[in-house]
Design a protein around this motif. Structure first.
Motif, PDB file in Angstrom:
ATOM      1  N   ILE A   1       0.838  -1.205   0.000  1.00 30.71           N
ATOM      2  CA  ILE A   1       0.000   0.000   0.000  1.00 30.71           C
ATOM      3  C   ILE A   1       0.868   1.248   0.000  1.00 30.71           C
ATOM      4  N   ALA A   2       1.910   1.239   0.836  1.00 31.24           N
ATOM      5  CA  ALA A   2       2.803   2.400   0.893  1.00 31.24           C
ATOM      6  C   ALA A   2       3.548   2.596  -0.418  1.00 31.24           C
ATOM      7  N   ALA A   3       3.922   1.473  -1.069  1.00 29.77           N
ATOM      8  CA  ALA A   3       4.707   1.557  -2.303  1.00 29.77           C
ATOM      9  C   ALA A   3       3.874   1.981  -3.500  1.00 29.77           C
ATOM     10  N   SER A   4       2.537   2.063  -3.355  1.00 31.41           N
ATOM     11  CA  SER A   4       1.703   2.417  -4.504  1.00 31.41           C
ATOM     12  C   SER A   4       2.077   3.787  -5.052  1.00 31.41           C
ATOM     13  N   ALA A   5       2.413   4.731  -4.174  1.00 30.94           N
ATOM     14  CA  ALA A   5       2.821   6.049  -4.652  1.00 30.94           C
ATOM     15  C   ALA A   5       4.101   5.981  -5.455  1.00 30.94           C
ATOM     16  N   LEU A   6       5.059   5.131  -5.022  1.00 35.09           N
ATOM     17  CA  LEU A   6       6.319   5.003  -5.765  1.00 35.09           C
ATOM     18  C   LEU A   6       6.106   4.298  -7.101  1.00 35.09           C
ATOM     19  N   PHE A   7       5.177   3.355  -7.151  1.00 34.03           N
ATOM     20  CA  PHE A   7       4.898   2.714  -8.431  1.00 34.03           C
ATOM     21  C   PHE A   7       4.244   3.704  -9.395  1.00 34.03           C
TER      22      PHE A   7
ATOM     23  N   VAL B   1      19.611   2.617  -4.151  1.00 36.09           N
ATOM     24  CA  VAL B   1      19.315   1.764  -5.312  1.00 36.09           C
ATOM     25  C   VAL B   1      18.887   0.383  -4.850  1.00 36.09           C
ATOM     26  N   GLY B   2      19.637  -0.181  -3.899  1.00 30.69           N
ATOM     27  CA  GLY B   2      19.273  -1.499  -3.396  1.00 30.69           C
ATOM     28  C   GLY B   2      17.931  -1.488  -2.679  1.00 30.69           C
ATOM     29  N   TRP B   3      17.706  -0.396  -1.918  1.00 34.24           N
ATOM     30  CA  TRP B   3      16.424  -0.291  -1.224  1.00 34.24           C
ATOM     31  C   TRP B   3      15.268  -0.227  -2.211  1.00 34.24           C
ATOM     32  N   LEU B   4      15.427   0.507  -3.296  1.00 35.73           N
ATOM     33  CA  LEU B   4      14.364   0.636  -4.292  1.00 35.73           C
ATOM     34  C   LEU B   4      14.144  -0.698  -5.004  1.00 35.73           C
ATOM     35  N   CYS B   5      15.255  -1.405  -5.311  1.00 38.32           N
ATOM     36  CA  CYS B   5      15.107  -2.710  -5.966  1.00 38.32           C
ATOM     37  C   CYS B   5      14.406  -3.710  -5.044  1.00 38.32           C
ATOM     38  N   ALA B   6      14.756  -3.682  -3.762  1.00 42.88           N
ATOM     39  CA  ALA B   6      14.093  -4.576  -2.814  1.00 42.88           C
ATOM     40  C   ALA B   6      12.618  -4.257  -2.697  1.00 42.88           C
ATOM     41  N   LEU B   7      12.304  -2.973  -2.703  1.00 42.95           N
ATOM     42  CA  LEU B   7      10.908  -2.574  -2.604  1.00 42.95           C
ATOM     43  C   LEU B   7      10.112  -3.076  -3.809  1.00 42.95           C
ATOM     44  N   VAL B   8      10.718  -2.979  -5.004  1.00 43.04           N
ATOM     45  CA  VAL B   8      10.039  -3.485  -6.203  1.00 43.04           C
ATOM     46  C   VAL B   8       9.818  -4.974  -6.093  1.00 43.04           C
ATOM     47  N   GLY B   9      10.830  -5.684  -5.609  1.00 44.45           N
ATOM     48  CA  GLY B   9      10.698  -7.132  -5.485  1.00 44.45           C
ATOM     49  C   GLY B   9       9.643  -7.541  -4.479  1.00 44.45           C
ATOM     50  N   VAL B  10       9.616  -6.877  -3.302  1.00 44.86           N
ATOM     51  CA  VAL B  10       8.639  -7.226  -2.276  1.00 44.86           C
ATOM     52  C   VAL B  10       7.227  -6.882  -2.732  1.00 44.86           C
ATOM     53  N   SER B  11       7.065  -5.736  -3.359  1.00 46.96           N
ATOM     54  CA  SER B  11       5.728  -5.290  -3.763  1.00 46.96           C
ATOM     55  C   SER B  11       5.143  -6.177  -4.844  1.00 46.96           C
TER      56      SER B  11
ATOM     57  N   LEU C   1      -1.517  -5.194  -7.530  1.00 49.38           N
ATOM     58  CA  LEU C   1      -0.966  -4.173  -6.646  1.00 49.38           C
ATOM     59  C   LEU C   1      -1.994  -3.083  -6.410  1.00 49.38           C
ATOM     60  N   PRO C   2      -1.910  -2.404  -5.260  1.00 51.04           N
ATOM     61  CA  PRO C   2      -2.800  -1.263  -5.054  1.00 51.04           C
ATOM     62  C   PRO C   2      -2.635  -0.234  -6.166  1.00 51.04           C
TER      63      PRO C   2
ATOM     64  N   LEU D   1      -5.752   2.387 -11.616  1.00 53.33           N
ATOM     65  CA  LEU D   1      -5.373   3.731 -12.057  1.00 53.33           C
ATOM     66  C   LEU D   1      -4.263   3.672 -13.095  1.00 53.33           C
ATOM     67  N   ARG D   2      -3.263   2.864 -12.839  1.00 54.89           N
ATOM     68  CA  ARG D   2      -2.149   2.784 -13.791  1.00 54.89           C
ATOM     69  C   ARG D   2      -2.593   2.122 -15.088  1.00 54.89           C
ATOM     70  N   THR D   3      -3.581   1.234 -15.014  1.00 52.83           N
ATOM     71  CA  THR D   3      -4.142   0.671 -16.248  1.00 52.83           C
ATOM     72  C   THR D   3      -4.836   1.757 -17.065  1.00 52.83           C
ATOM     73  N   THR D   4      -5.505   2.670 -16.393  1.00 56.94           N
ATOM     74  CA  THR D   4      -6.123   3.807 -17.085  1.00 56.94           C
ATOM     75  C   THR D   4      -5.059   4.660 -17.763  1.00 56.94           C
ATOM     76  N   TRP D   5      -3.954   4.866 -17.084  1.00 57.70           N
ATOM     77  CA  TRP D   5      -2.856   5.616 -17.696  1.00 57.70           C
ATOM     78  C   TRP D   5      -2.331   4.894 -18.941  1.00 57.70           C
ATOM     79  N   ARG D   6      -2.204   3.563 -18.856  1.00 61.91           N
ATOM     80  CA  ARG D   6      -1.709   2.802 -20.008  1.00 61.91           C
ATOM     81  C   ARG D   6      -2.660   2.937 -21.192  1.00 61.91           C
ATOM     82  N   ARG D   7      -3.981   2.973 -20.899  1.00 67.07           N
ATOM     83  CA  ARG D   7      -4.945   3.127 -21.996  1.00 67.07           C
ATOM     84  C   ARG D   7      -4.807   4.503 -22.656  1.00 67.07           C
ATOM     85  N   LEU D   8      -4.570   5.524 -21.864  1.00 69.71           N
ATOM     86  CA  LEU D   8      -4.368   6.854 -22.445  1.00 69.71           C
ATOM     87  C   LEU D   8      -3.156   6.868 -23.358  1.00 69.71           C
ATOM     88  N   VAL D   9      -2.078   6.231 -22.914  1.00 76.58           N
ATOM     89  CA  VAL D   9      -0.870   6.174 -23.740  1.00 76.58           C
ATOM     90  C   VAL D   9      -1.145   5.384 -25.009  1.00 76.58           C
ATOM     91  N   ASP D  10      -1.864   4.263 -24.882  1.00 79.40           N
ATOM     92  CA  ASP D  10      -2.181   3.446 -26.062  1.00 79.40           C
ATOM     93  C   ASP D  10      -3.037   4.211 -27.058  1.00 79.40           C
TER      94      ASP D  10
END
Length: 850
Positions: free
Chosen positions: A678-684, A727-737, A744-745, A749-758
């Motif tokens: 949930i916390a990592a959703s903003a970073l994603f 860098v390692g912290w960010l990579c670990a966060l991606v792996g855990v999330s 993912l949380p 929303l991010r799917t909507t963004w992908r549709r806009l790009v498409d």
């Protein structure tokens, strides 16, 4: 008396004694004469006063006398009817004795006298406690109190009626059954009414309860000047109505001033008074369209001429006579509105100064409704000026109010006030939209056809706005002359419609200017006043509403286009000074204003993120963060690198701060992993935007889009100093999330963004016929573009397989020092493989490998 004789007799005492007696008698005569003359004059004066008093009372006394005579006349018939009723016979109806009859009437008369005395004693107590030190106009309100005066008149009538019936009985007339019934029923109602009236007396300690008489007088004055009113075209009656209304308004202003100074009155009683004031303002706004524009009802304002712009005739007279140029007079159509507005402002000031923010919100709701009515009446600029005045007044009060904690009741109320103020332009814009949508040449033609040009009041009944009424007033005598000469109106209806559509078109252009320019300027000024440490949450409320405002106004673009086409459709009088309207230029101003708003919201993100928000306050920081992300993506799609550069850094650090606020301090197990996700959703979200920045930088061949993203990430990750911890912290966060099953949380929303790009890629690279992918996985399109990454992402005939996070992780994060252990998953390996394959393929003419 001769001197010689006087000298002779003056020697004797008897002479002086006689003279004394004579002088005393003369003095006595003069005294009696003086007293007689004075008494006679006093009697004449008293008789005149008595005559005046009797003239006042003679009407009521005559009505009581007539009533007693009528009751006496109909009693034989009523008594005969009652005696013949079987139900009455069973009761044993008998004639009361004369003494009982007289005693009954005397008792009722005595009760009436006691009630009259008690009421005036109560009124005297109220007057002595509240109204002793107030101006005369407020004391007159007490004297004109409607319900008490009416009750006293009825009670006096009943008392006199009883006395007259007693007199008739003593004159020899028989006992009156009808009188007994009438008096008994009337006395019963009088007793119960006195109880309610006694309760109402306590309300008179609040002078605002007497305001109903003020608004009745204002309505009476207004009825004299509207079309079809009594002598509504007579300037003398118009001016009389103006003076009457002006005096009444002075009383209302005095009442408001006194109420504002009394601590026990400037709360709910004052709000009720302002509610009644707003109701009258709404009534007047609708009725004002029925008043001729040259009416003396409107306060006359002198317009002084410029000497160098005045005609030679007036100049020569002024020079020869040594006088000034006589000014012209013009009616101020807003004189009454302005005075009512000042009264409402006084209420807002008093309640804001006392910290009664709930009352302020109630008054703002009345102002909002009033502004809507102004729009419906066509007074759009006036309506917005009303909103602007109230908004600036209340923002100044909010800034001056003492600071309090975020979790305090005062802060929540002030935030509610801010939100109410910031919502005023939104409701105003929606009302303007409805008015613009209703603009129709066909409707104007129909209303013109309903006008009887022989009737002076007819054109005022059709509901035209004031600016159209003024044009019709110019047209009316000309068409009436045509009808008188030709027997019919010769001027075609299209000519009349064009004359009315021209001011309508001017009003339309001004309306759009108010919505786009003046509203934006108002929001900017208000937010700048609140842009400090103590009021940042209030400023955030305005920014949130401003963003909502621009989104609602932006959707009116099609409405404006249709309305303007309606204005210019069938327009034939091209020689008239028609206004110009360019919808493209207006849309450009809208986009610019909207971009400025989202930039301001992006700047507010970090300021709000550092404060601990209680749940009782809206999450403006989260809202602004999400809106900034949306705006950043749209800036990428439109290749607006300046806007994207100004948004991204604030968005970047806002996402990091949101992650720090949401992430759990410690823990383990599934719950801990879920909280991390949930916390990592903003970073994603941030990585998604960053990946799309790389894609669109190559798509638009604009290095600035990716440069600001890469520089910001590099500065944060400190790649140059070989600090691998982030860098390692960010990579670990991606792996855990991304571990485990499920979405993912915020994936939707991010799917909507992908549709806009498409959708944008599909518009840029339309499908020219699907062909099989070389590896047989998906259908793809043949894309001609220098960038291998663009060719890979845009090649999918359906929705793109890769999103911004995939692009960011595979094309940027994976290549950083310290990211060797990053598990980029099979899909991202495919992305790297596809890009590598596309890069190695032969490119067409004018293309180059990435």
């Amino acid at each position: 008396m001769k001197p010689v004789f006087f000298l002779q007799v003056a020697q004797f005492r008897f002479y002086w004694s006689c003279r004394k007696v004579v002088e005393n008698f003369r003095f006595w005569l003069r005294t009696k004469n003086y007293r007689f003359v004075k008494g006679f004059k006093s009697g004449v004066s008293d008789s005149r006063s008595l005559s005046a008093l009797l003239s006042v009372a003679k009407g009521a006394f005559l009505m009581a006398l007539i009533a007693s005579v009528v009751i006496t006349a109909v009693d034989p018939y009523v008594s005969h009817y009652l005696k013949n009723l079987e139900s009455i016979k069973s009761l044993g109806l008998v004639m009361p004795s004369s003494s009982d009859y007289v005693t009954f009437l005397a008792a009722i008369g005595s009760i009436g006298g006691v009630f009259i005395g008690l009421y005036y004693a109560a009124i005297a107590s109220v007057g002595g406690a509240i109204y002793a030190h107030v101006p005369n106009d407020l004391r007159n309100l007490l004297a004109q109190e409607r319900y008490g005066n009416l009750y006293i008149r009825l009670l006096s009538f009943l008392t006199v009626l009883c006395l007259l019936l007693i007199a008739l009985r003593l004159s020899g007339l028989r006992v009156n059954h009808t009188a007994i019934l009438v008096v008994a029923i009337s006395a019963g109602f009088g007793v119960f009414a006195f109880v309610r009236l006694g309760q109402r007396v306590f309300n008179l300690f609040d002078p605002t309860k007497l305001s109903s008489h003020i608004f009745e007088e204002l309505r009476d004055a207004l009825r004299l000047v509207v079309a079809d009113g009594y002598r509504w075209q007579d300037p003398s009656f118009q001016y009389h109505a103006y003076k009457q209304a002006s005096r009444t308004l002075e009383t209302l202003e005095t009442l408001v001033d006194m109420t504002a100074k009394e601590a026990h009155l400037n709360g709910a009683p004052m709000v009720d008074l302002i509610k009644d004031t707003t109701k009258f303002a709404v009534f007047y706004c609708l009725e004002k369209r029925k008043i001729p524009t040259d009416s003396k009802w409107f306060e006359q304002v002198y317009i002084h001429q410029d000497w160098y712009r005045t005609g030679d005739h007036h100049l020569s007279i002024a020079i020869e006579t040594g006088t000034t140029i006589s000014p012209d007079s013009k009616g101020d159509r807003q004189w009454l509105d302005d005075r009512l507005h000042k009264i409402i402002d006084e209420c807002l000031k008093a309640n804001a100064a006392a910290g009664r923010w709930a009352n302020v919100i109630s008054v703002i709701e009345h102002v909002q409704f009033y502004a809507k009515i102004l729009v419906r009446a066509g007074c759009i600029e006036v309506g917005f000026e009303r909103i602007r005045s109230v908004a600036e007044l209340m923002v100044d009060a909010l800034v001056a109010a003492p600071a309090s904690g975020l979790d305090s009741q005062q802060t929540r109320l002030k935030l509610a006030v801010s939100d109410s103020i910031a919502a005023l332009p939104i409701s105003f814009a929606l009302e303007v939209r409805q008015r613009i949508q209703a603009l129709s040449r066909r409707d104007i033609v129909d209303r013109l056809g309903e006008i009887d040009w022989y009737s002076a009041a007819s054109l005022y009944r059709q509901g035209f706005a004031a600016y159209s009424v003024e044009q019709l007033e110019w047209l009316a005598p000309r068409l009436a002359f045509e009808d008188a000469i030709e027997g019919e109106v010769v001027t075609p209806i299209w000519y009349q419609a064009d004359l009315v559509m021209r001011p309508e078109s001017e009003a339309f252009v001004k309306s759009v200017a108010v919505l786009v320019d003046q509203a934006g300027d108002l929001y900017s000024r208000l937010i700048s006043k609140l842009n400090n440490d103590q009021s940042r949450w209030l400023a955030a409320a305005f920014s949130s509403r401003q963003w909502e405002y621009w989104n609602k106004v932006e959707r009116q673009s099609l409405v404006w286009t249709n309305a303007w086409n309606e204005v210019i459709r069938e327009r034939k009088l091209t020689g008239l000074p028609w206004p110009e309207f360019d919808i493209n230029e207006v849309n450009a101003r809208l986009v610019s204003a909207k971009n400025a708003t989202i930039e301001l919201m992006a700047k507010q993100i970090c300021d709000l993120a550092f404060e601990e928000r209680p749940e009782s306050l809206p999450d403006y920081c989260g809202q602004f963060l999400l809106m900034t992300g949306e705006a950043s993506l749209r800036a990428l799609i439109s290749s607006n690198s300046p806007l994207f550069s100004r948004l991204f850094r604030n968005y970047f650090y806002g996402c990091l701060l949101r992650f720090d606020k949401l992430r759990p301090a410690n823990g383990q197990g599934k719950r801990f992993v879920q909280q991390i996700k949930i916390a990592a959703s903003a970073l994603f979200d941030l990585m998604d935007i960053s990946g799309y920045a790389l894609l669109h930088s190559q798509l638009h061949d604009d290095d600035k889009l990716w440069a600001v993203v890469r520089t910001t990430w590099d500065d944060y990750l400190k790649v140059e100093s070989s600090d691998e911890s982030r860098v390692g912290w960010l990579c670990a966060l991606v792996g855990v999330s991304e571990s485990g099953l499920g979405r993912l949380p915020r994936d939707i929303l991010r799917t909507t963004w992908r549709r806009l790009v498409d959708q944008n890629l599909d518009l840029r690279f339309p499908d020219d016929g699907a062909r099989s992918h070389p590896w047989g996985r998906r259908d793809s399109k043949h894309i001609k573009h220098p960038s291998a990454l663009v060719r890979v992402i845009a090649a999918d005939a359906t929705m793109a397989r890769y999103d911004g996070v995939d692009i960011f992780v595979a094309c940027y994060l994976k290549g950083l020092k310290g990211a060797d252990a990053l598990d980029i998953r099979s899909k991202r390996e495919d992305l790297l493989s596809d890009v590598s394959s596309e890069s190695s393929n032969e490119v067409g003419e004018g293309e180059s490998s990435i």
